[in-house]
Enzyme design. Structure first.
Site, PDB file in Angstrom:
ATOM      1  N   SER A 227       0.825  -1.203   0.000  1.00 15.70           N
ATOM      2  CA  SER A 227       0.000   0.000   0.000  1.00 15.70           C
ATOM      3  C   SER A 227       0.863   1.257   0.000  1.00 15.70           C
ATOM      4  CB  SER A 227      -0.904  -0.017   1.244  1.00 15.70           C
ATOM      5  OG  SER A 227      -1.879   0.973   1.161  1.00 15.70           O
TER       6      SER A 227
ATOM      7  N   CYS B 147      -4.148   1.116   5.810  1.00 17.84           N
ATOM      8  CA  CYS B 147      -3.362  -0.120   5.918  1.00 17.84           C
ATOM      9  C   CYS B 147      -4.193  -1.302   5.423  1.00 17.84           C
ATOM     10  CB  CYS B 147      -2.964  -0.336   7.380  1.00 17.84           C
ATOM     11  SG  CYS B 147      -1.943  -1.777   7.661  1.00 17.84           S
ATOM     12  N   TRP B 148      -3.622  -2.126   4.559  1.00 18.20           N
ATOM     13  CA  TRP B 148      -4.330  -3.299   4.043  1.00 18.20           C
ATOM     14  C   TRP B 148      -4.372  -4.419   5.078  1.00 18.20           C
ATOM     15  CZ3 TRP B 148      -2.336  -4.466  -1.587  1.00 18.20           C
ATOM     16  CH2 TRP B 148      -2.440  -3.309  -2.372  1.00 18.20           C
ATOM     17  N   GLU B 149      -3.577  -4.271   6.122  1.00 20.42           N
ATOM     18  CA  GLU B 149      -3.488  -5.281   7.177  1.00 20.42           C
ATOM     19  C   GLU B 149      -3.000  -6.620   6.642  1.00 20.42           C
ATOM     20  OE1 GLU B 149      -7.365  -5.032   8.858  1.00 20.42           O
ATOM     21  OE2 GLU B 149      -7.227  -2.867   8.972  1.00 20.42           O
ATOM     22  N   CYS B 150      -2.105  -6.564   5.702  1.00 23.57           N
ATOM     23  CA  CYS B 150      -1.532  -7.791   5.152  1.00 23.57           C
ATOM     24  C   CYS B 150      -0.408  -8.304   6.040  1.00 23.57           C
ATOM     25  CB  CYS B 150      -0.989  -7.550   3.747  1.00 23.57           C
ATOM     26  SG  CYS B 150       0.425  -6.430   3.694  1.00 23.57           S
TER      27      CYS B 150
END
Lengths: 261, 153
Positions: free
Chosen positions: B22, B42-45
């Site tokens: 991101s 945040c994509w929280e990957c």
């Protein structure tokens, strides 16, 4: 160029006492600057608070003998071989700069105090080590500055963008580079020697006087932090990290064969 | 759970900046340490959490299900092929999970650069680049052009 002691040559125009006083003042600036840095950033306060916290959380007490062993490991891995740095290139650049700086500073002090005039002939190894140390600082430092600095390598910023965090590396590079140029001009008997001597002194003074605002004192803080990390691993508090795992028996779903790749 | 960086642990190596899909992990201009510039995006990957060699990145849970005071820590052990998570709640409870990092051997994935460049015709196809062979299947179901105009029912 690196066969004669540049400070002994300089004694023809500047008294050895003046040079020695300057070195002592620089050493006092390092001590004073580091103490001030510790106080105003409260790094010692944070360090000991974290130390107590980690000890309270620890699953077991680390004994004296183990503590000594951890200290030796810290010196061998984190201090002497910069083991905490992640990539090989950063590590090599750091080691070049660190060992170059140590050789450069120690030989400077020995030459200024031990062989201050041509009357006491300097062993050839000292100016050679001084020059090699300076070149190592330049090799590691310029490599870091132009290619490895994280906001250049990862953020893509300009190599010439300067912020406060750069005081240490820039003043170190300026000091060593100007010192080497001054020694080379002096050996060649060039007219610009005194100009570069003045610039060398300015850069060196900035290097040692800017400690409260620069990264210079990391060479004192980082070994302490690395040691604390090792103790945290040993006593089980592990900075709240999970315990090391065994390899899981089943890879992927037990029902279907993975076909992702 | 967006990520955040412990500045005292970070050494500014830039791994998280490189890996963040991101592009929100950046280097602080003053201290030269990493930080998440936009936690809301945040994509929280957790790519940054897993890749950080200094274990300097934690996850910040949303307050509706993970109240303040908890912590989420990850330990990636590449040589064992595992990633472990330790979730610590503020009432002292802990949950630990261990998962395999991947389901296939290291090095078995073909790099995108190992595939031939797609032809001009491939740019007009419905499949993505190197599909279906990259998915290890013979054929992907596709709509005929006339059905495409009608839309999927």
């Amino acid at each position: 160029m690196f066969t004669s002691n540049p400070f002994a040559e300089l004694s023809a125009s500047i008294s050895p006492i003046v040079m020695q006083t300057y070195v002592v003042v620089m050493a006092l600036l390092v001590v004073g600057g580091t103490v001030y840095d510790t106080l105003h950033k409260k790094s010692a306060q944070y360090f000991f608070a974290n130390w107590r916290k980690a000890q309270n959380k620890g699953a077991r007490q680390v004994g004296g003998g183990e503590m000594v062993s951890l200290a030796i490991q810290t010196v061998a891995v984190e201090v002497l071989s910069a083991g905490e740095l992640c990539t090989a290139r950063r590590r090599i650049a750091h080691l070049l700069t660190m060992y170059g700086f140590i050789a450069y500073v120690i030989t400077t002090v020995i030459m200024v105090f031990g062989y201050p005039t041509p009357a006491t002939p300097t062993p050839a190894i000292l100016p050679q080590l001084w020059g090699i140390g300076g070149l190592m600082v330049c090799a590691g430092g310029y490599w870091f500055w132009f290619f490895l600095r994280v906001d250049v390598a990862a953020e893509g910023h300009s190599r010439f963008r300067v912020v406060q965090a750069d005081i240490f590396i820039l003043s170190l590079l300026a000091s060593v580079t100007l010192g080497l140029i001054w020694a080379a001009l002096q050996a060649a008997g060039s007219a610009g020697t005194s100009v570069f001597l003045g610039l060398y002194l300015i850069a060196t003074t900035v290097l040692f006087a800017s400690i409260p605002w620069s990264k210079f004192s990391h060479m004192f803080f980082k070994p302490a932090a690395a040691f604390q990390k090792r103790v945290e691993d040993a006593n089980g508090s592990r900075s709240n990290l999970p315990a090391p795992a065994d390899k899981p028996e089943t890879f992927g779903s037990a029902r279907t064969e993975p076909q992702h790749y | 759970m967006p990520t955040f960086v412990y500045m005292t642990r970070c050494d500014g190596c830039g791994y998280c900046v490189d890996i963040c899909p991101s592009d929100i992990m950046h280097i602080d201009t003053t201290y030269r340490r990493a930080y998440n510039i936009e936690p809301n995006m945040c994509w929280e990957c957790y790519s940054c959490v897993k890749s950080c060699p200094q274990h300097a990145i934690d996850c910040r849970g949303y307050s509706d299900f993970a109240p303040m005071g908890h912590s989420v820590r990850a330990l990636r052990e590449e040589e064992k092929g595992t990633i472990s998570w330790k979730i610590k709640f503020r009432d002292g409870r802990e949950k630990n999970f261990v998962s395999p990092i991947r389901t296939t051997p290291w090095g078995s994935i073909k790099s995108p650069s190992d595939y031939a460049a797609p032809s001009q015709a491939a740019f007009k196809a419905q499949e993505l680049a190197h599909e279906p062979e990259a998915l290890n299947i013979g054929k992907l179901p596709a709509l005929t052009p006339d059905r495409l105009k009608q839309g999927v029912v």
